[in-house]
Design a protein around this motif. Structure first.
Motif, short mmCIF file in Angstrom:
data_model
loop_
_atom_site.label_atom_id
_atom_site.label_comp_id
_atom_site.label_asym_id
_atom_site.label_seq_id
_atom_site.Cartn_x
_atom_site.Cartn_y
_atom_site.Cartn_z
N ALA A 1 -12.58 23.02 20.94
CA ALA A 1 -12.13 22.05 21.80
C ALA A 1 -10.59 21.89 21.69
O ALA A 1 -9.76 21.15 22.40
CB ALA A 1 -12.63 20.94 21.20
N ARG A 2 -9.88 22.22 20.56
CA ARG A 2 -8.31 22.69 20.40
C ARG A 2 -7.42 23.28 20.86
O ARG A 2 -6.95 22.74 21.43
CB ARG A 2 -8.26 22.39 18.81
CG ARG A 2 -8.34 21.27 17.81
CD ARG A 2 -7.97 21.37 16.60
NE ARG A 2 -8.47 22.90 16.37
CZ ARG A 2 -9.23 23.22 15.23
NH1 ARG A 2 -9.91 22.14 14.77
NH2 ARG A 2 -9.26 24.76 14.29
N ASP A 3 -8.74 24.08 21.31
CA ASP A 3 -7.74 25.26 22.63
C ASP A 3 -7.45 24.88 23.59
O ASP A 3 -6.79 25.57 24.24
CB ASP A 3 -8.95 26.40 22.40
CG ASP A 3 -7.71 27.22 20.90
OD1 ASP A 3 -7.33 27.02 19.86
OD2 ASP A 3 -8.68 28.54 20.45
N LYS A 4 -8.96 24.13 24.01
CA LYS A 4 -9.38 23.73 25.36
C LYS A 4 -7.65 22.53 25.92
O LYS A 4 -7.47 22.02 26.62
CB LYS A 4 -10.21 23.20 26.06
CG LYS A 4 -10.55 22.30 27.19
CD LYS A 4 -10.35 23.04 28.97
CE LYS A 4 -11.01 22.82 29.69
NZ LYS A 4 -10.27 24.23 30.75
N ILE B 1 -11.67 17.33 14.10
CA ILE B 1 -10.59 17.23 15.02
C ILE B 1 -9.31 16.22 15.11
O ILE B 1 -8.49 16.40 15.68
CB ILE B 1 -11.10 17.71 16.30
CG1 ILE B 1 -11.33 15.79 16.93
CG2 ILE B 1 -11.58 18.61 17.22
CD1 ILE B 1 -11.79 15.63 18.33
N LYS B 2 -9.68 15.53 13.87
CA LYS B 2 -9.06 14.30 13.45
C LYS B 2 -7.64 13.88 13.65
O LYS B 2 -6.54 13.30 13.72
CB LYS B 2 -9.52 12.87 12.62
CG LYS B 2 -9.48 13.18 11.43
CD LYS B 2 -10.25 11.66 11.01
CE LYS B 2 -10.31 12.57 8.95
NZ LYS B 2 -11.01 11.92 8.25
N ARG B 3 -6.92 15.15 12.76
CA ARG B 3 -6.03 15.43 11.92
C ARG B 3 -5.00 16.19 13.45
O ARG B 3 -4.22 15.49 13.15
CB ARG B 3 -6.00 17.42 11.19
CG ARG B 3 -5.13 17.07 10.81
CD ARG B 3 -4.91 18.26 9.15
NE ARG B 3 -3.91 18.06 8.87
CZ ARG B 3 -3.21 19.52 8.46
NH1 ARG B 3 -4.21 19.83 6.89
NH2 ARG B 3 -1.97 19.94 7.63
N TYR C 1 -6.27 11.17 20.71
CA TYR C 1 -7.05 11.56 21.85
C TYR C 1 -8.27 10.80 21.77
O TYR C 1 -9.25 10.80 22.95
CB TYR C 1 -6.66 13.30 22.18
CG TYR C 1 -4.57 13.12 22.24
CD1 TYR C 1 -4.71 12.44 23.44
CD2 TYR C 1 -4.88 14.31 21.09
CE1 TYR C 1 -3.01 13.78 23.89
CE2 TYR C 1 -3.27 14.64 22.03
CZ TYR C 1 -2.43 14.28 22.72
OH TYR C 1 -1.28 14.52 23.01
N VAL C 2 -8.59 10.92 20.48
CA VAL C 2 -9.65 10.39 19.80
C VAL C 2 -10.35 8.79 21.50
O VAL C 2 -9.33 7.68 20.69
CB VAL C 2 -10.72 10.34 19.43
CG1 VAL C 2 -11.97 10.03 19.13
CG2 VAL C 2 -10.54 11.71 18.72
N ILE C 3 -10.78 8.24 22.75
CA ILE C 3 -10.95 6.86 22.54
C ILE C 3 -12.45 5.96 22.10
O ILE C 3 -12.28 5.39 22.07
CB ILE C 3 -11.07 6.99 24.29
CG1 ILE C 3 -12.10 7.89 24.68
CG2 ILE C 3 -9.80 7.90 25.21
CD1 ILE C 3 -12.71 7.80 25.95
#
Length: 202
Positions: free
Chosen positions: A10-13, A37-39, A44-46
């Motif tokens: 997900a991070r790479d995308k 992924i929060k760090r 971007y997390v809605i």
């Protein structure tokens, strides 16, 4: 663990899209995904949908997620939705997977029938009415499948981890048992030598 592998995908995308100047929005299902992924991508997390209290994931959970995605799409909040999950291959193999959910990434059809004729179908009710019901259902089904694959992958990863831990503990017990027996043998040998030496002194 498998959560780390999904987060990397997900991070790479996300990095790729951000580099292209695209707007990235992330909807996390479950706290573990958010924690992974929060760090780097927390801004971007809605929304995070918690499933902590859910013991067995049901279709109703997926249906709620699907309805929310369709509502956001209808409001123009995104144009492409990609689903990231761990595909269950086997107990020891879980494959991080990215699936385009909206618009549906449909497989291309075969070149045609052997006789080259295309089949003709009549729909009752009409196609628009059928699709109006089926498309939202398809989104929910795909989300449900991802949730089930992810749950199976998590159990497989846990099972493998416990098997490895049990095997490592068994190996450690065997090594400690051998070490203990050697120490005990050495102590008995020392005591016998002392007894024999004392007897000879008499």
């Amino acid at each position: 663990g498998f959560n780390t592998n999904i987060a990397k995908l997900a991070r790479d995308k996300a990095r790729s899209l951000i580099a292209e100047g695209k707007t990235v929005k992330i909807l996390c299902v479950g706290k573990k995904g958010f924690d992974a992924i929060k760090r780097e991508l927390g801004q971007y997390v809605i929304k995070t949908i918690e499933l902590r209290g859910v013991k067995n994931v049901a279709f109703s959970n997926a249906d709620e997620i699907g309805a929310e995605l369709l509502s956001m799409y209808a409001d123009g909040e995104f144009d492409i939705c990609t689903l990231f999950y761990s595909k269950f291959e086997s107990v020891i193999a879980q494959v991080p997977t990215a699936q385009q959910l909206i618009p549906a990434d449909l497989p291309t059809e075969a070149a045609g029938d052997d006789d080259g004729a295309a089949a003709v179908y009549e729909y009752e009710p009409d196609e628009a009415e059928i699709l109006e019901d089926l498309l939202p259902r398809n989104i929910s089904v795909q989300v449900f499948r991802a949730l089930l694959e992810n749950a199976a992958s998590e159990q497989g990863a846990r099972m493998s981890a416990m098997d490895n831990a049990t095997r490592n503990a068994g190996d450690m017990i065997d090594k400690l048992t051998i070490s203990y027996n050697r120490q005990r043998q050495a102590q008995i040998t020392t005591e016998l030598i002392e007894i024999i030496s004392g007897a000879e002194a008499l």
